[in-house]
Scaffold this motif. Structure first.
Motif, PDB file in Angstrom:
ATOM      1  N   CYS A  57      23.344  14.299  28.327  1.00  0.00           N
ATOM      2  CA  CYS A  57      22.075  14.117  27.621  1.00  0.00           C
ATOM      3  C   CYS A  57      22.037  15.011  26.383  1.00  0.00           C
ATOM      4  O   CYS A  57      22.640  16.083  26.374  1.00  0.00           O
ATOM      5  CB  CYS A  57      20.897  14.549  28.494  1.00  0.00           C
ATOM      6  N   GLY A  58      21.281  14.578  25.398  1.00  0.00           N
ATOM      7  CA  GLY A  58      20.967  15.411  24.231  1.00  0.00           C
ATOM      8  C   GLY A  58      22.210  15.912  23.523  1.00  0.00           C
ATOM      9  O   GLY A  58      23.157  15.175  23.245  1.00  0.00           O
ATOM     10  N   SER A  60      24.576  17.740  24.599  1.00  0.00           N
ATOM     11  CA  SER A  60      25.796  17.578  25.395  1.00  0.00           C
ATOM     12  C   SER A  60      26.376  16.166  25.223  1.00  0.00           C
ATOM     13  O   SER A  60      27.594  15.974  25.270  1.00  0.00           O
ATOM     14  CB  SER A  60      25.500  17.844  26.873  1.00  0.00           C
ATOM     15  N   ALA A 156      17.206  25.542  22.442  1.00  0.00           N
ATOM     16  CA  ALA A 156      18.122  24.654  21.718  1.00  0.00           C
ATOM     17  C   ALA A 156      19.554  25.122  21.947  1.00  0.00           C
ATOM     18  O   ALA A 156      19.879  26.287  21.768  1.00  0.00           O
ATOM     19  CB  ALA A 156      17.797  24.671  20.239  1.00  0.00           C
ATOM     20  N   LYS A 242      18.547  19.091  16.011  1.00  0.00           N
ATOM     21  CA  LYS A 242      18.124  20.490  15.873  1.00  0.00           C
ATOM     22  C   LYS A 242      16.878  20.585  14.979  1.00  0.00           C
ATOM     23  O   LYS A 242      15.965  21.355  15.262  1.00  0.00           O
ATOM     24  CB  LYS A 242      19.263  21.345  15.284  1.00  0.00           C
ATOM     25  N   VAL A 365      16.150  20.388  32.179  1.00  0.00           N
ATOM     26  CA  VAL A 365      15.244  19.269  32.438  1.00  0.00           C
ATOM     27  C   VAL A 365      15.552  18.748  33.834  1.00  0.00           C
ATOM     28  O   VAL A 365      16.471  17.950  34.027  1.00  0.00           O
ATOM     29  CB  VAL A 365      15.388  18.190  31.362  1.00  0.00           C
TER      30      VAL A 365
HETATM   31  C1  F6R Z   1      19.199  20.328  22.467  1.00  0.00           C
HETATM   32  C2  F6R Z   1      19.333  20.594  23.875  1.00  0.00           C
HETATM   33  C3  F6R Z   1      19.215  19.461  24.826  1.00  0.00           C
HETATM   34  C4  F6R Z   1      20.266  19.578  25.953  1.00  0.00           C
HETATM   35  C5  F6R Z   1      20.077  18.487  27.005  1.00  0.00           C
HETATM   36  C6  F6R Z   1      21.149  18.527  28.076  1.00  0.00           C
HETATM   37  O1  F6R Z   1      19.317  21.491  21.701  1.00  0.00           O
HETATM   38  O2  F6R Z   1      19.529  21.715  24.264  1.00  0.00           O
HETATM   39  O3  F6R Z   1      19.319  18.240  24.179  1.00  0.00           O
HETATM   40  O4  F6R Z   1      21.533  19.490  25.365  1.00  0.00           O
HETATM   41  O5  F6R Z   1      18.817  18.624  27.596  1.00  0.00           O
HETATM   42  O6  F6R Z   1      21.155  19.756  28.737  1.00  0.00           O
HETATM   43  P1  F6R Z   1      22.365  20.179  29.645  1.00  0.00           P
HETATM   44  O7  F6R Z   1      23.555  20.327  28.780  1.00  0.00           O
HETATM   45  O8  F6R Z   1      21.945  21.481  30.270  1.00  0.00           O
HETATM   46  O9  F6R Z   1      22.549  19.093  30.667  1.00  0.00           O
END
Ligand code: F6R
Length: 368
Positions: A57-58, A60, A156, A242, A365
């Motif tokens: 997600c996001g 990653s 972030a 960002k 999340v």
């Molecule tokens: C953006 C950010 C989010 C995470 C996403 C996945 O700056 O931090 O988009 O990348 O919520 O989170 P992880 O990598 O912890 O699964």
């Protein structure tokens, strides 16, 4: 605790040379063989893999997009990259010869966790790329590559992203070595290039003031576009994310080649467009990017170009030029992302926002 910085995020951006170096440490045997001891899948199991699906997600997810370029190029294994929240609901085709790679900094993201559970029920092998020891996603995976970013406090993701990229490159090289593709022999050389990256990131950080000055010019901007191609495309998406999350500013990333298929209609007088220019090593890509930049500039955009040192072809079309160290295009996200992080951090600070705790966002999340 913030090492003299105003935000954890800024501190974490400046920790990236160390984080990248730590994530590379001890991965190479004296014989020049890549060692990933946390990959608890045998070489035979890895040789059986005929498809890789990366879920995340996001930010990653953007690391996953870069991984696709690296794995397909070096290993010749087809790779799909999928948002974890979409993956389960489209009835994906999975079996024992599919490797699912879950990328998650926190290791607790609910969408990603549910996706790997779904994959395991279908008998696929799951490899996690994760920054948090003992978190749920690595515990439920067959194999893990831990990144060594250290705890990431800012909401972030910054050093989390760069170290995910390192893990993805290492995985790609490892698979190339195991499968014996022609790139298997070049592993040593690429690892050398990776080892040079921390100093190159430092070189970008040493010029942070130039990026800050630029960012402060845009406190009143209503929209910013980001353009990239190839591995620079996910970087463009990351730069835009960002800005959205920290500066609450409308920002979009596009694949530069898609411009003429619609987005160019957005370009208006004075619109800031940040362009990630591929390295000169891939001239066909580079020249296409330059002509895309020319097109937006002809329509009034203010072009802010990130281009490697010695790239003179870009000069006539760049209203602002920030020099990147010389890195092959495939590895360029490791250096090109850094000025975009600095840009968003400073712009959000100038707008008076809480950079470490952006509104409506949580660090992990844990709900779907
Ligand atoms: C953006 C950010 C989010 C995470 C996403 C996945 O700056 O931090 O988009 O990348 O919520 O989170 P992880 O990598 O912890 O699964």
């Amino acid at each position: 605790e913030k090492d003299g910085h105003d935000w954890f995020m800024r501190k974490e951006i400046f920790e990236q040379p160390r984080a990248v170096a730590d994530s590379l440490l001890g991965r190479m045997s004296p014989e020049g063989l890549l060692q990933l001891d946390e990959v608890r899948l045998s070489d035979d199991e890895l040789r059986e893999i005929d498809k890789i699906i990366i879920i995340a997600c996001g930010t990653s997810f953007y690391a996953g997009m870069v991984a696709k370029y690296a794995i397909e190029h070096w290993c010749r294994i087809p790779v799909e990259v999928e948002l974890a929240s979409e993956f389960r609901y489209r009835d994906p085709i999975l079996n024992y010869s599919t490797l699912v790679v879950a990328i998650s900094q926190s290791g607790e993201t609910a969408d990603t966790l549910q996706a790997i559970r779904h994959a395991r029920v279908q008998r696929s092998k799951v490899l996690a790329i994760c920054n948090t020891n003992g978190s749920t996603i690595p515990r439920e995976s067959d194999a893990v590559i831990y990144t060594h970013a250290g705890p990431e406090i800012g909401v972030a993701s910054t050093k989390g992203f760069l170290t995910q990229l390192v893990a993805c490159y290492l995985l790609a090289l490892y698979l190339a070595q195991v499968k014996g593709t022609r790139y298997g022999d070049e592993v040593h050389q690429v690892v050398r290039q990776l080892e040079a990256v921390p100093a190159q990131i430092q070189d970008v950080l040493d010029r942070a003031e130039d990026v800050y000055a630029l960012a402060r010019e845009y406190v009143d901007a209503s929209s910013v576009l980001f353009l990239g191609r190839h591995a620079g495309y996910p970087v463009a998406l990351e730069g835009a994310l960002k800005l959205k999350e920290l500066a609450y500013l409308h920002a979009e990333g596009f694949a530069a080649g898609e411009l003429k298929h619609g987005p160019i209609a957005l370009v208006d007088d004075g619109l800031p467009v940040l362009c990630i220019v591929p390295s000169r090593g891939r001239d066909h890509l580079h020249d296409k990017m330059v002509s895309g930049i020319q097109e937006v500039r002809a329509r009034g955009a203010r072009t802010i170009c990130l281009a490697e040192v010695g790239d003179t072809a870009i000069e006539p079309y760049a209203d602002v030029l920030f020099r990147l160290p010389k890195v092959p295009t495939l590895l360029q996200p490791l250096v090109a992302t850094v000025p975009l992080q600095l840009f968003a951090c400073e712009l959000a600070t100038a707008k008076g926002h809480d950079v470490d705790q952006p509104r409506n966002l949580a660090k992990s999340v844990t709900v779907e």
